[in-house]
Design an enzyme around this catalytic site. Structure first.
Site, PDB file in Angstrom:
ATOM      1  N   LYS A   1      43.277 -36.494  16.468  1.00  0.00           N
ATOM      2  CA  LYS A   1      43.092 -37.929  16.706  1.00  0.00           C
ATOM      3  C   LYS A   1      42.710 -38.199  18.152  1.00  0.00           C
ATOM      4  O   LYS A   1      41.914 -39.107  18.429  1.00  0.00           O
ATOM      5  CB  LYS A   1      44.370 -38.687  16.344  1.00  0.00           C
ATOM      6  CG  LYS A   1      44.471 -39.075  14.885  1.00  0.00           C
ATOM      7  CD  LYS A   1      45.524 -40.131  14.628  1.00  0.00           C
ATOM      8  CE  LYS A   1      46.921 -39.646  14.810  1.00  0.00           C
ATOM      9  NZ  LYS A   1      47.945 -40.643  14.407  1.00  0.00           N
TER      10      LYS A   1
ATOM     11  N   GLU B   1      51.766 -41.619  13.363  1.00  0.00           N
ATOM     12  CA  GLU B   1      51.848 -42.476  14.547  1.00  0.00           C
ATOM     13  C   GLU B   1      50.625 -43.385  14.537  1.00  0.00           C
ATOM     14  O   GLU B   1      49.500 -42.898  14.380  1.00  0.00           O
ATOM     15  CB  GLU B   1      51.879 -41.656  15.833  1.00  0.00           C
ATOM     16  CG  GLU B   1      52.001 -42.537  17.078  1.00  0.00           C
ATOM     17  CD  GLU B   1      51.963 -41.770  18.387  1.00  0.00           C
ATOM     18  OE1 GLU B   1      52.030 -42.427  19.445  1.00  0.00           O
ATOM     19  OE2 GLU B   1      51.856 -40.526  18.356  1.00  0.00           O
TER      20      GLU B   1
ATOM     21  N   ARG C   1      48.509 -26.627   8.602  1.00  0.00           N
ATOM     22  CA  ARG C   1      47.639 -27.791   8.672  1.00  0.00           C
ATOM     23  C   ARG C   1      46.240 -27.417   8.198  1.00  0.00           C
ATOM     24  O   ARG C   1      45.866 -26.247   8.135  1.00  0.00           O
ATOM     25  CB  ARG C   1      47.582 -28.356  10.088  1.00  0.00           C
ATOM     26  CG  ARG C   1      46.983 -27.416  11.116  1.00  0.00           C
ATOM     27  CD  ARG C   1      46.930 -28.053  12.481  1.00  0.00           C
ATOM     28  NE  ARG C   1      46.033 -29.211  12.510  1.00  0.00           N
ATOM     29  CZ  ARG C   1      46.007 -30.091  13.492  1.00  0.00           C
ATOM     30  NH1 ARG C   1      46.849 -29.993  14.496  1.00  0.00           N
ATOM     31  NH2 ARG C   1      45.160 -31.095  13.458  1.00  0.00           N
TER      32      ARG C   1
END
Length: 551
Positions: free
Chosen positions: A269, A34, A259
């Site tokens: 983020k 994104e 992750r």
């Protein structure tokens, strides 16, 4: 030569089986960020996994921007992500935006309504949260769930035409409010947002939710293996539901892996953006940031990043990786590449009293002792030099082998010098040392008369190039957060130390992103934002040694 991926993992095994059984004829993966911030090292792991997996099996990898939330997205982030992917050494086969598919996604939503699989709901966000239920209690059906197909079609098309204000209506999938999976309890798939989009402008005022748009994007592009992190495992049933109920011709499958979590590192983020917005750092590319751009500015190489991503592997179990492992791979990458030279970060002047005034000579030094192909260089030497402040002590402890009154050391690539006296300022700080040198002890002369235990580095004062050095520690240490505090309360006030010193004259005019090994100090990179050929600024990438070992 860089090691290519040879080890196996559960996703690679799935790919091999799918090829062998004829389930797929071409592997298609995608990296779908994104554009709401800069990529961090966790994304680097995903980039390497998707691109290298497809490359290994002669497949394709798309770069797709999942840009369904216009209030948080920007073309700045789009361009930074492209730069990061290319810097890591990868080139996408096709570039897409989820917003490219808004028209088809809208049509598929119409299909869901016509099938009785979606409805327009007017509950507020708080009301939906209250009626959603819990892990132990089923949710309550919305009073708008029983609307007719005709009414839902009419309302949804009017939402599209901009008749309603933000937050007044949403489109929800009609699935199962008693499902044990909370994601299946009539999730929102469209919301109203009268916001200009970075790619589509003001063409739309309704936007699909990620969990609806993402599987459709994968299906439209013919992705075969949709690889994501473990937090999306509970979303997989919804992923499959969307593809099935929207009657997509392509049937991609989602696979989840753990992750990357690094010690002393913020991997979000949202939190990284907070650091930037609060001006706790000098932008997204601050060398203390775990962003790809920050690591690049600090001096990390794409080769080191790729090798690190391969070494940590692909698993289904979350774990924390020691940051020293990343440091290990940049040392390994630079040890044969970086010019080895000398720099004095905290200068202390030394006058060699028996060296003739006005005289100078050139000393020969290897550019990299481990890589003879890098050749040699010439270093000027004269009566006055700079050494590190830490290389002199007036009253040294036991086993201190550097300079102190009466002691002799070797100047690297030069002579033995012996300390005779020193000068202090009014505050009692040593500001100058007077030494004598032995002309018989020149490096390379074969002198064997006596040995010294200490070797120190130096810079010739007449030819020294002033430079700035930036030394880094973790920006935020791993701590157990106390109640009422945020992670901003745990910022390390000593995360950056700025020093003014000198480098060898051959370093004059260095260019951004050049990398060097400074004797005894570590590996350094020329800062891409602050450095100029006249006033060089060096970021320390990593120290020379660590007790960490890759097992």
């Amino acid at each position: 030569m860089e090691n290519k991926p040879t080890t196996t993992n559960f996703i690679k095994n799935i790919v091999i089986e799918d090829i062998q059984t004829g389930k797929v004829t071409e592997i298609v993966t995608r990296f779908p960020p994104e554009p709401n911030g800069y990529l961090h090292i966790g994304h680097a792991k995903s980039i390497c996994l998707n691109f290298e997996l497809a490359d290994e099996f002669n497949g394709r990898t798309n770069l797709r921007f999942d840009d369904t939330n216009p209030s948080k997205e920007d073309t700045e982030y789009v361009e930074s992500i492209k730069e990061d992917v290319r810097w890591l050494g990868f080139e996408w086969d096709d570039l897409f935006f989820a917003s490219d598919y808004f028209a088809e996604m809208f049509d598929r939503a119409i299909l869901l309504i016509e099938k009785g699989k979606a409805y327009v709901c007017e509950l507020t966000a708080d009301e939906m949260r209250t009626t959603r239920g819990s892990l132990t209690e089923p949710g309550q059906e919305s009073p708008y769930r029983a609307r007719s197909v005709a009414e839902n079609l009419d309302l949804f098309k009017r939402m599209r035409q901009g008749e309603f204000a933000d937050g007044t209506k949403v489109l929800r999938a009609k699935i199962d409010m008693s499902s044990p999976n909370m994601n299946m309890r009539d999730p929102v798939i469209y919301r109203i947002a009268h916001t200009t989009h970075h790619n589509t402008g003001d063409a739309w005022c309704i936007y699909p939710m990620y969990d609806y748009a993402h599987p459709l994007g994968d299906a439209i592009e013919g992705v075969t293996h949709s690889i994501c992190t473990l937090e999306f495992e509970d979303h997989r049933p919804l992923y499959d539901w969307v593809i099935q109920e929207c009657e997509m011709a392509s049937q991609p499958k989602q696979y989840e892996f753990a992750r990357l979590n690094l010690t002393n590192t913020v991997m979000s983020k949202r939190l990284l953006k907070q650091l930037v917005d609060e001006k706790a750092v000098d932008g997204w590319d601050d060398p203390r940031m775990p962003t790809i751009s920050g690591l690049r500015r600090k001096g990390y190489t794409p080769e080191a990043m790729r090798q690190f991503a391969r070494e940590i592997g692909v698993t289904k179990s979350n774990s924390q990786v020691d940051e020293r492992m990343l440091e290990h791979f940049i040392r390994e990458d630079l040890k044969l590449k970086a010019l080895r030279t000398m720099a004095v970060l905290k200068p202390l002047k030394v006058v060699i009293t028996n060296y003739p005034e006005g005289q100078s000579e050139m000393m020969e030094a290897e550019n990299n002792a481990e890589n003879p192909e890098m050749g040699h260089r010439q270093i000027p030497f004269s009566r006055e030099i700079y050494i590190e402040q830490d290389d002199f002590m007036e009253n040294p402890p036991n086993k201190y082998f550097r300079l102190f009154p009466g002691n002799e050391v070797r100047l690297k690539n030069a002579y033995f010098i012996k300390c005779n006296e020193f000068i202090k300022d009014a505050q009692g700080n040593v500001v100058e040392i007077h030494c004598t040198y032995d002309p018989e002890t020149k490096s390379g002369s074969g002198f064997t008369g006596r040995k010294v235990k200490g070797t120190i580095h130096w810079i010739d004062a007449d030819h020294a190039v002033p430079a700035e050095f930036r030394l880094f520690e973790p920006l935020i240490f791993d701590v157990e957060q106390e109640e009422g505090k945020t992670f901003l309360d745990y910022i390390n006030p000593n995360s950056m130390e700025i020093l003014q010193g000198f480098v060898e004259p051959n370093m004059s005019g260095v260019q951004a992103q050049q990398k060097f090994q400074f004797f005894r100090h570590g590996y350094f990179n020329v800062d891409s934002k602050l450095s100029t050929p006249v006033n060089p600024v060096f970021n320390r990438i990593v120290s020379l040694k660590s007790s960490f070992e890759v097992k």
